[in-house]
Design an enzyme around this catalytic site. Sequence first.
Site, PDB file in Angstrom:
ATOM      1  N   LYS A  80      39.732  39.936  14.057  1.00  0.00           N
ATOM      2  CA  LYS A  80      39.430  40.254  15.566  1.00  0.00           C
ATOM      3  C   LYS A  80      39.679  41.833  15.900  1.00  0.00           C
ATOM      4  CE  LYS A  80      38.573  37.648  19.838  1.00  0.00           C
ATOM      5  NZ  LYS A  80      38.209  36.447  20.275  1.00  0.00           N
ATOM      6  N   GLY A 185      38.125  27.202  37.027  1.00  0.00           N
ATOM      7  CA  GLY A 185      36.800  28.083  36.261  1.00  0.00           C
ATOM      8  C   GLY A 185      35.133  27.483  36.373  1.00  0.00           C
ATOM      9  N   GLY A 187      32.771  29.591  34.565  1.00  0.00           N
ATOM     10  CA  GLY A 187      32.042  30.153  34.321  1.00  0.00           C
ATOM     11  C   GLY A 187      31.237  29.799  33.271  1.00  0.00           C
ATOM     12  N   VAL A 189      31.650  28.884  30.183  1.00  0.00           N
ATOM     13  CA  VAL A 189      32.157  27.056  29.841  1.00  0.00           C
ATOM     14  C   VAL A 189      31.790  26.626  30.811  1.00  0.00           C
ATOM     15  CG1 VAL A 189      33.836  26.384  28.216  1.00  0.00           C
ATOM     16  CG2 VAL A 189      32.777  28.253  27.870  1.00  0.00           C
TER      17      VAL A 189
HETATM   18  P1  NAD Z   1      33.897  33.431  32.006  1.00  0.00           P
HETATM   19  O1  NAD Z   1      34.050  34.902  32.717  1.00  0.00           O
HETATM   20  O2  NAD Z   1      32.018  32.966  31.956  1.00  0.00           O
HETATM   21  O3  NAD Z   1      34.301  32.576  32.783  1.00  0.00           O
HETATM   22  C1  NAD Z   1      35.816  32.609  33.610  1.00  0.00           C
HETATM   23  C2  NAD Z   1      35.248  31.635  35.145  1.00  0.00           C
HETATM   24  O4  NAD Z   1      36.727  31.022  35.402  1.00  0.00           O
HETATM   25  C3  NAD Z   1      34.269  33.222  35.750  1.00  0.00           C
HETATM   26  O5  NAD Z   1      33.669  32.018  36.942  1.00  0.00           O
HETATM   27  C4  NAD Z   1      35.866  33.626  36.684  1.00  0.00           C
HETATM   28  O6  NAD Z   1      35.187  33.921  38.677  1.00  0.00           O
HETATM   29  C5  NAD Z   1      36.624  31.913  37.063  1.00  0.00           C
HETATM   30  N1  NAD Z   1      38.535  32.475  36.886  1.00  0.00           N
HETATM   31  C6  NAD Z   1      38.697  33.712  36.830  1.00  0.00           C
HETATM   32  N2  NAD Z   1      40.052  33.644  37.912  1.00  0.00           N
HETATM   33  C7  NAD Z   1      39.933  32.346  38.037  1.00  0.00           C
HETATM   34  C8  NAD Z   1      41.242  31.554  39.104  1.00  0.00           C
HETATM   35  N3  NAD Z   1      42.255  32.724  39.267  1.00  0.00           N
HETATM   36  N4  NAD Z   1      41.060  30.580  39.353  1.00  0.00           N
HETATM   37  C9  NAD Z   1      40.240  30.169  39.402  1.00  0.00           C
HETATM   38  N5  NAD Z   1      38.950  30.849  38.472  1.00  0.00           N
HETATM   39  C10 NAD Z   1      39.082  31.641  38.083  1.00  0.00           C
HETATM   40  O7  NAD Z   1      34.457  32.691  30.505  1.00  0.00           O
HETATM   41  P2  NAD Z   1      33.708  31.320  29.773  1.00  0.00           P
HETATM   42  O8  NAD Z   1      33.052  32.224  28.964  1.00  0.00           O
HETATM   43  O9  NAD Z   1      33.228  30.755  30.496  1.00  0.00           O
HETATM   44  O10 NAD Z   1      35.376  31.668  29.075  1.00  0.00           O
HETATM   45  C11 NAD Z   1      36.553  30.550  29.793  1.00  0.00           C
HETATM   46  C12 NAD Z   1      37.549  30.155  28.589  1.00  0.00           C
HETATM   47  O11 NAD Z   1      37.224  29.624  27.917  1.00  0.00           O
HETATM   48  C13 NAD Z   1      38.315  32.031  28.653  1.00  0.00           C
HETATM   49  O12 NAD Z   1      39.500  31.555  28.556  1.00  0.00           O
HETATM   50  C14 NAD Z   1      37.902  31.848  26.945  1.00  0.00           C
HETATM   51  O13 NAD Z   1      38.425  32.747  26.451  1.00  0.00           O
HETATM   52  C15 NAD Z   1      37.843  30.603  26.652  1.00  0.00           C
HETATM   53  N6  NAD Z   1      36.580  30.553  25.113  1.00  0.00           N
HETATM   54  C16 NAD Z   1      34.926  30.789  25.335  1.00  0.00           C
HETATM   55  C17 NAD Z   1      34.714  30.621  24.124  1.00  0.00           C
HETATM   56  C18 NAD Z   1      32.809  30.681  24.702  1.00  0.00           C
HETATM   57  O14 NAD Z   1      32.206  30.460  23.566  1.00  0.00           O
HETATM   58  N7  NAD Z   1      32.797  31.500  25.977  1.00  0.00           N
HETATM   59  C19 NAD Z   1      34.658  29.985  23.255  1.00  0.00           C
HETATM   60  C20 NAD Z   1      36.269  29.699  23.380  1.00  0.00           C
HETATM   61  C21 NAD Z   1      37.595  30.059  23.938  1.00  0.00           C
END
Ligand code: NAD
Length: 357
Positions: A80, A185, A187, A189
């Site tokens: 990383k 969440g 976001g 994913v």
């Molecule tokens: P993102 O930042 O697009 O989405 C996160 C969402 O969570 C946002 O909409 C945010 O407003 C919301 N959020 C933040 N704090 C919150 C709370 N207290 N309560 C409710 N909602 C809240 O991130 P992402 O890319 O969708 O990833 C989500 C998770 O999955 C992260 O932990 C990331 O590390 C993990 N992840 C993502 C991927 C990927 O391909 N994007 C791969 C593996 C793991």
Amino acid sequence: MSVFNNVHLRDHKAVVYGFDPDAGLRAIIALHNTSRGPALGGCRMWAYENEEQALADVLRLSRSMTYKSAMAGLRFGGGKAVIIGDPRRDKTEALLRAMGRFIDSLGGRYITAEDAGMGVEDLKIMAKETNHVAGIADRQDIDGKWRSGDPSPATAYGVLIGIQASVRERLGRSDLEDTRIAIQGLGHVGWCLAHYLQRAGARLWVTDIRPEACERAAAELDATVVEPNAIYAQPVDVFTPCALGAVLNDQSIPQLQARVVAGSANNQLAEERHGEMLRRREILYAPDYVINAGGVIDIAHGFDGYDPRQARLHIERIAETLAEIYRRARRSANPTNRVADLIAEERFQLRRPVAAA
Ligand code: NAD
């Protein structure tokens, strides 16, 4: 600051510091394990308060990439990178190119990809200085749509497959029709996953700190919206964390009514012992780095001439991996996170470099 005394250093292979004052670059790359292949893992840009915080983060994240790649059967190790700085304020072309040169100086031992604060366009700038950048080519999601770089739809698809496997194991159901699922969440994913789940017939409860995301989910997916703090106690079958880490802790676990926890967030357990706490409550936990590997699997397929069908079949193997973990956990009365770690460690420690003839 002592690097060698850092508790997170443990079994890391190398930690390399990158510094370019002209470009404003202060970065750390951690290589955790390379016995299965070069270290693959995203580059995060974050406004860390100090270097200790950045070091702790990169060490923890690189270690979990080793486990994730090993469990997904990829020929990559774990690594990383972190850049210290505010991505909205400090990110410049000069800085990204300096980071590209820093990555290049490791000669392919580390391959970078997206992470928080770093998008596909940023990676494309780094790629002007190094070939060791993954996840910038177009890829296809399960609806057949081509998108640039973003691994989130592949991650969401893997989580869908993992939820189906977990519901089969704990609730004995062969499909998700009328299964009640609470998503934390919406976001990249979470939003994509919510659509997949709705199409599979699930009933959704959702929360996000962005009200507009919740309103859209209510309108488009007929989801029930709840306040962020109320999500744990909802009367659902599955709790799906897709926002933050450390959400499974002493406060949240007693509130859970769900019998399955399965979501995309990284590092969901606040501490390892919370896996045992879930087991004692008879809540089935899908280990995070197993169920959220869809994105990295998709990226890894980009190295071998990307075939979306092969990538998808590989992501679907998450179901078999979880079934194996659940079988072993049942037999040994161990928590699923511990069983997953043991299987992963067997995989990356057994693979030794072949001696030259
Ligand atoms: P993102 O930042 O697009 O989405 C996160 C969402 O969570 C946002 O909409 C945010 O407003 C919301 N959020 C933040 N704090 C919150 C709370 N207290 N309560 C409710 N909602 C809240 O991130 P992402 O890319 O969708 O990833 C989500 C998770 O999955 C992260 O932990 C990331 O590390 C993990 N992840 C993502 C991927 C990927 O391909 N994007 C791969 C593996 C793991």
